[in-house]
Design an enzyme around this catalytic site. Structure first.
Site, PDB file in Angstrom:
ATOM      1  N   ARG A  86       0.820  -1.222   0.000  1.00 51.19           N
ATOM      2  CA  ARG A  86       0.000   0.000   0.000  1.00 51.19           C
ATOM      3  C   ARG A  86       0.849   1.265   0.000  1.00 51.19           C
ATOM      4  NH1 ARG A  86      -2.840  -3.934   2.763  1.00 51.19           N
ATOM      5  NH2 ARG A  86      -1.751  -3.472   4.695  1.00 51.19           N
ATOM      6  N   GLU A 106       5.652 -11.355  15.099  1.00 51.85           N
ATOM      7  CA  GLU A 106       5.190 -11.949  16.355  1.00 51.85           C
ATOM      8  C   GLU A 106       5.713 -13.393  16.462  1.00 51.85           C
ATOM      9  OE1 GLU A 106       1.017 -11.499  16.611  1.00 51.85           O
ATOM     10  OE2 GLU A 106       0.929 -12.287  18.661  1.00 51.85           O
TER      11      GLU A 106
HETATM   12  P1  AMP Z   1       4.382  -3.280  11.502  1.00 46.25           P
HETATM   13  O1  AMP Z   1       5.645  -3.826  10.907  1.00 46.25           O
HETATM   14  O2  AMP Z   1       3.903  -4.065  12.695  1.00 46.25           O
HETATM   15  O3  AMP Z   1       4.479  -1.796  11.801  1.00 46.25           O
HETATM   16  O4  AMP Z   1       3.236  -3.494  10.435  1.00 46.25           O
HETATM   17  C1  AMP Z   1       3.095  -2.595   9.386  1.00 46.25           C
HETATM   18  C2  AMP Z   1       2.662  -3.241   8.111  1.00 46.25           C
HETATM   19  O5  AMP Z   1       1.585  -4.163   8.308  1.00 46.25           O
HETATM   20  C3  AMP Z   1       2.151  -2.183   7.162  1.00 46.25           C
HETATM   21  O6  AMP Z   1       2.621  -2.459   5.854  1.00 46.25           O
HETATM   22  C4  AMP Z   1       0.636  -2.253   7.273  1.00 46.25           C
HETATM   23  O7  AMP Z   1       0.053  -2.085   6.013  1.00 46.25           O
HETATM   24  C5  AMP Z   1       0.341  -3.641   7.838  1.00 46.25           C
HETATM   25  N1  AMP Z   1      -0.576  -3.610   9.008  1.00 46.25           N
HETATM   26  C6  AMP Z   1      -0.255  -3.918  10.295  1.00 46.25           C
HETATM   27  N2  AMP Z   1      -1.314  -3.806  11.111  1.00 46.25           N
HETATM   28  C7  AMP Z   1      -2.346  -3.400  10.336  1.00 46.25           C
HETATM   29  C8  AMP Z   1      -3.735  -3.080  10.602  1.00 46.25           C
HETATM   30  N3  AMP Z   1      -4.276  -3.149  11.829  1.00 46.25           N
HETATM   31  N4  AMP Z   1      -4.489  -2.675   9.560  1.00 46.25           N
HETATM   32  C9  AMP Z   1      -3.954  -2.574   8.313  1.00 46.25           C
HETATM   33  N5  AMP Z   1      -2.688  -2.865   8.003  1.00 46.25           N
HETATM   34  C10 AMP Z   1      -1.876  -3.267   8.999  1.00 46.25           C
END
Ligand code: AMP
Length: 181
Positions: A67, A104
């Protein structure tokens, strides 16, 4: 630098749809497809980002798979600069540099082309994605930008899940348009 008005913040927040229990139970997925299909909301968002970053003298925008590609490409075009994709492992066709990061359970990996920023010395790069949750993906992407000799001047997100504290430990400034406390 223009601050987003309360009214525009509300329009943007209302344009993002919540999908409970996707992709697994307990996660509220923030669905930005409803923002993309709403031309008024998309214009408010992209004009805000264009105004914020036009003074940064950026050389490139780097967007995170998938995205981040959408918002990053529109912003790069508006600023008249190049766009670089940071992709999930195995998708880029030329020689890549990779960075692993912890999930995780287990690990994931992102990659960038070794020559992504061409011959520009210490290219000034803005990193962009739709959402920051734990921050693992974005920190790995920022490391990749530095690994190939460019400078990640800021990491930008449309939405930040504040309660996960993903911006903690980031070496670059972080800007999020919207926040969920
Ligand atoms: P993180 O590495 O945990 O910061 O996760 C970020 C990535 O996961 C991004 O590319 C987001 O598009 C996706 N992502 C994580 N959690 C969500 C959520 N609750 N809703 C939509 N996309 C998420």
């Amino acid at each position: 630098m223009e601050k987003l008005s309360t009214k525009d913040t509300q329009i943007l927040l209302e344009s993002i749809r919540d999908i409970p229990d996707f992709p697994k139970k307990g996660i509220v997925f923030k669905d930005i497809t409803t923002l993309l299909s709403n031309p008024k909301a998309l214009d408010i968002l992209m004009t805000h980002l264009e105004n914020r970053y036009q003074g940064y003298q950026l050389d490139y925008i780097a967007g995170i798979d998938a995205r981040g590609f959408i918002f990053g490409s529109i912003l790069a075009d508006r600023l008249g600069i190049g766009f670089v994709p940071v992709r999930k492992k195995g998708k880029l066709p030329y020689t890549t540099v990779a960075e692993k990061y912890a999930l995780e359970y287990g690990f994931d990996e992102v990659e960038i082309h070794i020559d992504a920023f061409g011959k520009t010395k210490e290219a000034k790069v803005l990193l962009i994605d739709d959402l920051i949750a734990t921050g693992g993906t974005a920190k790995a992407a920022a490391n990749l930008i530095e690994k190939v000799g460019a400078k990640c001047v800021e990491a930008c997100f449309i939405l930040e899940l504040d309660f996960l504290h993903g911006r903690k430990g980031f070496n670059t400034p972080v800007y999020s348009v919207l926040h969920i406390e």
